[in-house]
Design a protein around this motif. Structure first.
Motif, short mmCIF file in Angstrom:
data_model
loop_
_atom_site.label_atom_id
_atom_site.label_comp_id
_atom_site.label_asym_id
_atom_site.label_seq_id
_atom_site.Cartn_x
_atom_site.Cartn_y
_atom_site.Cartn_z
N VAL A 198 -13.24 4.35 -7.92
CA VAL A 198 -12.30 3.24 -7.74
C VAL A 198 -12.48 2.64 -6.35
O VAL A 198 -12.35 1.42 -6.18
CB VAL A 198 -10.82 3.65 -7.98
CG1 VAL A 198 -10.61 4.06 -9.41
CG2 VAL A 198 -10.37 4.73 -7.05
N ILE A 244 -11.32 -7.23 -10.44
CA ILE A 244 -10.05 -6.56 -10.64
C ILE A 244 -8.95 -7.41 -10.02
O ILE A 244 -9.14 -7.99 -8.94
CB ILE A 244 -10.09 -5.15 -10.02
CG1 ILE A 244 -11.08 -4.28 -10.81
CG2 ILE A 244 -8.71 -4.50 -10.02
CD1 ILE A 244 -11.33 -2.92 -10.23
N ASP A 245 -7.83 -7.52 -10.73
CA ASP A 245 -6.71 -8.31 -10.20
C ASP A 245 -6.32 -7.77 -8.83
O ASP A 245 -6.24 -6.57 -8.64
CB ASP A 245 -5.49 -8.22 -11.14
CG ASP A 245 -5.74 -8.94 -12.45
OD1 ASP A 245 -6.59 -9.86 -12.47
OD2 ASP A 245 -5.11 -8.57 -13.46
N GLY A 295 -4.17 -6.56 -5.69
CA GLY A 295 -2.92 -5.81 -5.63
C GLY A 295 -3.18 -4.40 -5.15
O GLY A 295 -4.30 -4.06 -4.80
N THR A 296 -2.11 -3.61 -5.15
CA THR A 296 -2.22 -2.22 -4.74
C THR A 296 -2.30 -1.34 -5.99
O THR A 296 -1.53 -1.53 -6.93
CB THR A 296 -1.00 -1.83 -3.88
OG1 THR A 296 -0.91 -2.77 -2.82
CG2 THR A 296 -1.15 -0.44 -3.32
N TYR A 297 -3.24 -0.41 -5.94
CA TYR A 297 -3.48 0.42 -7.11
C TYR A 297 -3.35 1.90 -6.76
O TYR A 297 -3.54 2.31 -5.62
CB TYR A 297 -4.92 0.22 -7.62
CG TYR A 297 -5.15 -1.07 -8.33
CD1 TYR A 297 -5.17 -1.12 -9.72
CD2 TYR A 297 -5.36 -2.25 -7.63
CE1 TYR A 297 -5.40 -2.31 -10.39
CE2 TYR A 297 -5.58 -3.44 -8.27
CZ TYR A 297 -5.60 -3.48 -9.66
OH TYR A 297 -5.82 -4.65 -10.31
N ARG A 298 -3.09 2.68 -7.77
CA ARG A 298 -3.30 4.12 -7.68
C ARG A 298 -3.77 4.58 -9.06
O ARG A 298 -3.50 3.94 -10.07
CB ARG A 298 -2.05 4.88 -7.25
CG ARG A 298 -0.95 4.90 -8.28
CD ARG A 298 0.30 5.57 -7.75
NE ARG A 298 0.29 7.00 -8.02
CZ ARG A 298 1.41 7.75 -7.99
NH1 ARG A 298 2.58 7.20 -7.66
NH2 ARG A 298 1.36 9.02 -8.27
N ASN A 299 -4.47 5.69 -9.05
CA ASN A 299 -4.91 6.25 -10.31
C ASN A 299 -3.77 7.10 -10.85
O ASN A 299 -3.18 7.88 -10.10
CB ASN A 299 -6.16 7.10 -10.07
CG ASN A 299 -7.05 7.14 -11.28
OD1 ASN A 299 -7.27 6.12 -11.92
ND2 ASN A 299 -7.52 8.31 -11.63
N PHE A 325 4.47 4.28 -17.86
CA PHE A 325 5.52 3.92 -16.91
C PHE A 325 6.43 2.86 -17.51
O PHE A 325 7.65 3.00 -17.53
CB PHE A 325 4.90 3.39 -15.60
CG PHE A 325 5.91 2.81 -14.66
CD1 PHE A 325 6.60 3.64 -13.78
CD2 PHE A 325 6.20 1.46 -14.65
CE1 PHE A 325 7.57 3.12 -12.92
CE2 PHE A 325 7.16 0.93 -13.78
CZ PHE A 325 7.84 1.77 -12.92
N PRO A 368 -6.63 3.32 -13.30
CA PRO A 368 -6.03 2.65 -12.15
C PRO A 368 -4.81 1.87 -12.60
O PRO A 368 -4.83 1.24 -13.65
CB PRO A 368 -7.14 1.70 -11.67
CG PRO A 368 -8.39 2.20 -12.28
CD PRO A 368 -7.99 2.80 -13.59
N TRP A 369 -3.77 1.95 -11.80
CA TRP A 369 -2.51 1.31 -12.16
C TRP A 369 -2.17 0.31 -11.07
O TRP A 369 -2.04 0.67 -9.89
CB TRP A 369 -1.45 2.39 -12.28
CG TRP A 369 -0.06 1.89 -12.55
CD1 TRP A 369 0.32 0.82 -13.29
CD2 TRP A 369 1.16 2.48 -12.06
NE1 TRP A 369 1.69 0.71 -13.32
CE2 TRP A 369 2.23 1.72 -12.58
CE3 TRP A 369 1.45 3.59 -11.27
CZ2 TRP A 369 3.55 2.01 -12.31
CZ3 TRP A 369 2.78 3.89 -11.01
CH2 TRP A 369 3.81 3.11 -11.52
N LEU A 383 0.22 -1.31 -9.10
CA LEU A 383 1.61 -0.95 -8.84
C LEU A 383 2.53 -2.15 -9.00
O LEU A 383 2.26 -3.21 -8.44
CB LEU A 383 1.75 -0.36 -7.43
CG LEU A 383 0.99 0.94 -7.19
CD1 LEU A 383 1.22 1.43 -5.77
CD2 LEU A 383 1.38 2.01 -8.20
N PRO A 384 3.58 -1.98 -9.77
CA PRO A 384 4.50 -3.10 -9.96
C PRO A 384 5.32 -3.32 -8.70
O PRO A 384 5.54 -2.40 -7.92
CB PRO A 384 5.40 -2.62 -11.11
CG PRO A 384 5.38 -1.13 -11.01
CD PRO A 384 4.03 -0.76 -10.46
#
Lengths: 337, 619
Positions: free
Chosen positions: B44, B237-238, B240-244, B390, B421-422, B424-425
């Motif tokens: 990632v 990839i859009d 934003g902030t991501y986490r797996n 989520f 990868p998510w 984060l909302p």
């Protein structure tokens, strides 16, 4: 609490507007009357009181108390009450169950509620029969009980509720009798005052399906010989003439007659806080022994709700109150631009 | 270009690939899950989209070297959208013969196979049930086999650490990770940092793992073992902030944040069961979010305690898998009858009975919708990807509170453990959850309903003047007092149905990916989303009028679904069961939909769905 003490309530405040639907003559009426009598004295605002029950005749109880109430499912009341008490330690929760609900289908939940010392005041109405389902033998019925499902007599050895509660390490264990109004009130007051879970077995008559089950304990002319009224700090004396008592012979209790070299000083003295003694008392059953009545055991141990809520407080003190952004960004986080 | 920790540019040829599916396989004690998650993090950070799937044995400590003790971790990384952990493997890393035996069938022809020859001893071969050493016969000829001396080289790299041999062997996985990181141009710096964080307290272990991963990386770079490395360019990839995140973690977070939004304590009553226990573990760490986790004496007590907490005014949840759902059934009936909010999460696994506890299935849909006594309708919501857990959990909690009803949330063992990868909302973008506890005694009745939602009031015990009793006996439509009146019962049954049916007003228009009408609609729910999406996209790329619709709300179904179904000549419903959504669709809409059913405890491969789509287009 000052707000609670300020509330002046009467018996009528705890009577709901619902018709009581137990059979005429049922022992449950007497228990309901004692609970409604003592509740105004407890200083509990009625909105803070919750009665929870499972299924069975006894479990109709919450409908008749003008407090919050939850009539749940067969045997599961201790589990439901535990969830409520843990998350709402401010509530005063009383649980009403019976020998079928609490010891058969719900036996597992009962032992775990007792060992966790959830502050529930558990009244187990023991009539040694299934009443609501119309007369099958129960886990406390005597061996050989002839009932609808056991025409040739039951093949089940009965369960001893007090011994079970001891095994589950309950912190307050008592026994009372539906017809003994004063004794029952005093026992319930003590249970209410106990800091922790309380287990009260109330011997109760089902006049339709098991009439007279406890008659040998209740009959005016013989009850002094069949009941052992326990009083903390007092020697264990019983009998019409107060001339019999319980003595310890090695590790085994025995019934002795006072006189002929035996005096009250030789008798066992009741100590509510003595666990070993409570084990012995719990196993004292007729016909060889009188049935102990009163508070068999009481001790103090932290409740699960106090420990769990303390953990939450500790976690908040250590890490601060939860923050959604922190939570979302836990672990490996990366940005895409 | 990947960095070279030894300094200086890489001089070997680099081939570009669009996407790669790799699997690390070894003994349970070989640290394959750790290796896989580290490789995922490296990928990632290299800008790829990824999908992962751990595959570990049910046995906790299976005997070393056995076939049933093999643990694996699969990663699909790409410069395009990744929908699944991938079908067949481009590369396979096997730490021992048992891993080779159990995984080789999934490797593509001419795929990269990395093995450690030192592990192919006669004892290990026997345990893996090999008659001949596969490295010495011709059975692996159709693959690119690389015999990497992982054991020997790790020992060599760590000779100055003074660690005993047993501890040295624990760093083998980092050596293998180093080799593979070089091979696919992954940066190892994030892992080096991670090693310091993770093992900093025992510097000798940190040093050993650092030496091992660098040793592996240098082996690729400095020897002629590999002719070239592979590069997978970053995906679009859009921002934003991501986490797996795994599905179980996402589920836990969804509930915590729903409770925070609703300003309620969260109460989980649960009993350990695979694959649901991780939700309990994770929530147990969030106590400072006012989260109660109660490990009950059994499944029944888990849901019971949750219902008690719901009565007391908490956001109450319980988590389980199939067998636990059966045990909770009676309490769900009570919850439906007393109309208290609660979320029951079923992380589905292969059944019946113990079945295959670590393997996923979608076989509890009809149980969720119908599996209770009496007429006791409950809303059912399903998650479609690990990160989507989520949003599904959050939505389940929102619906439960708004409609005063238990809600069933369905995920499965695949979503539970797979990760992606998510994005984060933003907390503010999540819908609010307003809780309106009734406090006014004026005109109060326990079952007086809200006109819009038909929800009854939520009253916390402790509220003066609102003392009342609830229970499982049928109750009067308004007062909640016991009632056996025949017409009242029918009215109550109907209103409980109407209440759940009203939830259709919450459901956004169903998203159809693809043409608005055409030859074929592929309809799914749950974790089949990725395989279906990839297969449908492939068919669309070939110019076919194929569309995808995926359901989050299974009960009630979206109001627009009937119209959507009518716009396609054919409807295909892939499911990891014998056709449960299929049955609902056929019954509710009189559509001649057909099923694609796989019941192997494994997710669909994209190719399996694609093959079926192609066949339906031909017919």
């Amino acid at each position: 609490m000052s707000t609670e003490a300020a509330v002046k309530l009467t018996r009528k405040d705890f009577v709901s507007d619902q018709d009581v639907r137990w059979c005429p003559g049922c022992g449950d009426y007497a228990i309901l009357a004692q609970v409604q009598k003592i509740f105004p004295e407890l200083g509990i605002p009625k909105e803070k009181a919750v009665f929870i029950s499972g299924i069975g005749c006894s479990s109709r109880f919450p409908y008749y108390m003008n407090t919050y109430g939850f009539h749940t499912i067969h045997g599961r009341a201790p589990a439901i009450a535990t969830g409520l008490k843990v998350s709402r330690p401010d509530l005063h929760i009383w649980l009403v169950t019976g020998d079928g609900d609490g010891l058969s289908i719900g036996g597992n939940h009962l032992i775990h509620a007792l060992r966790r010392n959830v502050e529930l005041k558990i009244m187990l109405f023991n009539n040694r029969i299934y009443g609501l389902t119309k007369g099958q033998y129960s886990p406390t019925s005597e061996l050989g009980k002839v009932a609808k499902s056991t025409p040739m007599g039951s093949a089940d050895h009965p369960l001893n509720p007090i011994a079970l509660a001891m095994g589950a390490e309950a912190t307050f264990i008592a026994r009372s009798i539906d017809t003994e109004a004063k004794h029952q009130q005093e026992t319930l007051r003590r249970a209410a005052a106990h800091k922790g879970g309380a287990f009260i077995e109330i011997l109760q008559n089902c006049n339709v399906y098991n009439d007279g089950a406890w008659e040998y304990l209740k009959a005016k002319d013989s009850k002094a010989d069949t009941q052992l009224l326990l009083e903390h700090g007092k020697p264990m004396v019983f009998g019409k003439n107060k001339d019999r008592g319980i003595r310890l012979n090695g590790l085994t209790p025995e019934v002795v007659t006072i006189g002929n070299g035996v005096s009250t000083s030789d008798l066992l003295v009741h100590d509510e806080h003595d666990q070993t003694l409570a084990y012995l008392l719990g196993r004292m059953t007729p016909p060889n022994f009188p049935t102990p009545v009163g508070i068999l055991f009481s001790t103090e141990r932290p409740t699960i709700e106090s420990l769990m809520n303390q953990q939450i407080q500790d976690a908040i003190e250590k890490s601060g109150p939860g923050n959604i952004d922190t939570l979302l960004r836990r672990g490996d986080v990366w940005s895409v631009e | 270009m990947a960095t070279n920790p030894a300094g200086g540019p890489l001089e070997k040829a680099t081939q570009e690939r669009e996407s790669v599916v790799i699997r690390f396989a070894g003994d349970s004690g070989d640290g394959m899950q750790l290796t896989g998650t580290r490789f995922t993090s490296e990928s990632v950070l290299a800008g790829n989209d990824v999908g992962t799937l751990p595959d570990f044995p049910a046995e906790i400590r299976a005997p070393t070297g056995t076939l049933y003790g093999v643990s694996a971790f699969q990663i699909n990384f790409s410069n395009k959208n990744v929908y699944t952990p991938g079908d067949d493997l481009d590369a396979l890393v096997c730490m021992n013969p048992a891993a080779l035996k159990t995984n080789i069938a999934d490797l593509k022809q001419n795929g990269i196979l990395i093995v450690d020859p030192a592990e192919f001893t006669s004892a290990n071969l026997r345990k893996a049930e090999y008659e001949n050493n596969p490295l010495e016969d011709s059975s692996l000829d159709k693959y690119q086999v690389y015999q990497v001396e992982v054991t020997k080289m790790t020992t060599l790299a760590l000779k100055d650490t003074g660690l005993p041999n047993r501890s040295v062997m624990r760093s083998r996985n980092f050596f293998a990770l180093g080799v593979v990181s070089w091979l696919f141009n992954r940066p190892i710096e994030p892992t080096l940092e991670w090693i310091q964080q993770r093992f900093g307290k025992t510097p000798v272990v940190a040093e050993a793992n650092t030496l091992a991963i660098k040793g592996g990386y240098h082996l690729g770079e400095n020897t002629d073992m590999f002719a070239s490395s592979y590069e997978i360019k970053p995906a679009e990839i859009d921002p934003g902030t991501y986490r797996n995140i795994t599905g179980n973690s996402a589920t836990a977070l969804g509930f915590v944040i729903a409770a925070q939004k609703a300003e309620l304590p969260l109460f989980l009553g649960s009993y350990p069961i695979t694959p649901a226990s991780d939700v309990l573990h994770e929530l147990a760490e969030y106590k400072n979010y006012n989260v109660y986790t109660f490990q009950a004496e059994d499944e029944i007590a888990g849901v019971g305690a949750a219902l008690g907490a719901a009565f007391g005014g908490a956001l109450a949840i319980t988590t389980t898998s199939g067998p636990g759902m059966n045990l909770k059934g009676e309490t769900m009936g009570l919850a439906a009858s007393v109309e208290l909010p609660m979320v029951i999460t079923n992380i589905q696994r292969a059944g019946p009975s113990t079945g295959m506890p670590t393997k996923p299935e979608q076989t509890d849909l009809l149980q969720a919708i119908y599996g209770r006594h009496g007429e006791s309708p409950l809303p059912v919501i399903a998650a479609s990807t690990p990160a989507d857990c989520f949003h599904a959990a959050f939505e389940a909690a929102r619906i439960a509170i708004r409609y005063m009803t238990p809600v069933i949330l369905l995920t499965d063992g695949f979503l539970a453990n797979a990760s992606e990868p998510w994005l984060l909302p933003s907390v503010d973008d999540l819908p609010g959850i307003s809780v309106d506890f009734r406090t006014d005694p004026q005109g109060f009745f326990p079952y007086l309903r809200d006109e819009e939602t038909l929800a009854r009031p939520w009253v916390k015990p402790g509220t003066p003047g609102l003392e009342h009793r609830i229970g499982g006996i049928e109750k009067d439509y308004l007062t909640g007092n016991i009632s056996y009146a025949p017409a009242n019962h029918e009215q109550m049954v109907r209103v409980r149905h109407q209440k759940v049916a009203k939830i259709t007003q919450e459901i956004p228009p169903t998203q159809v990916k693809g043409p608005e009408q055409g030859k074929l609609l592929v309809l799914g729910w749950g974790s089949t989303y990725g395989a279906i999406a990839a297969a449908v996209e492939a068919a669309q790329a070939q110019g076919h009028a194929v569309a995808q619709a995926h359901l989050r709300y299974l009960n009630p179904l979206p109001a627009d679904l009937g119209d959507i179904l009518s716009r396609y000549e054919k409807v295909l419903v892939p499911e990891m069961n014998m056709g449960q959504l299929l049955r609902l669709i056929r019954a509710d809409y009189l559509v001649d939909a057909v099923g694609l059913n796989k019941i192997q405890g494994r997710p669909f491969k994209v190719s399996e769905v694609a093959t079926r789509i192609a066949r339906m287009l031909e017919d």
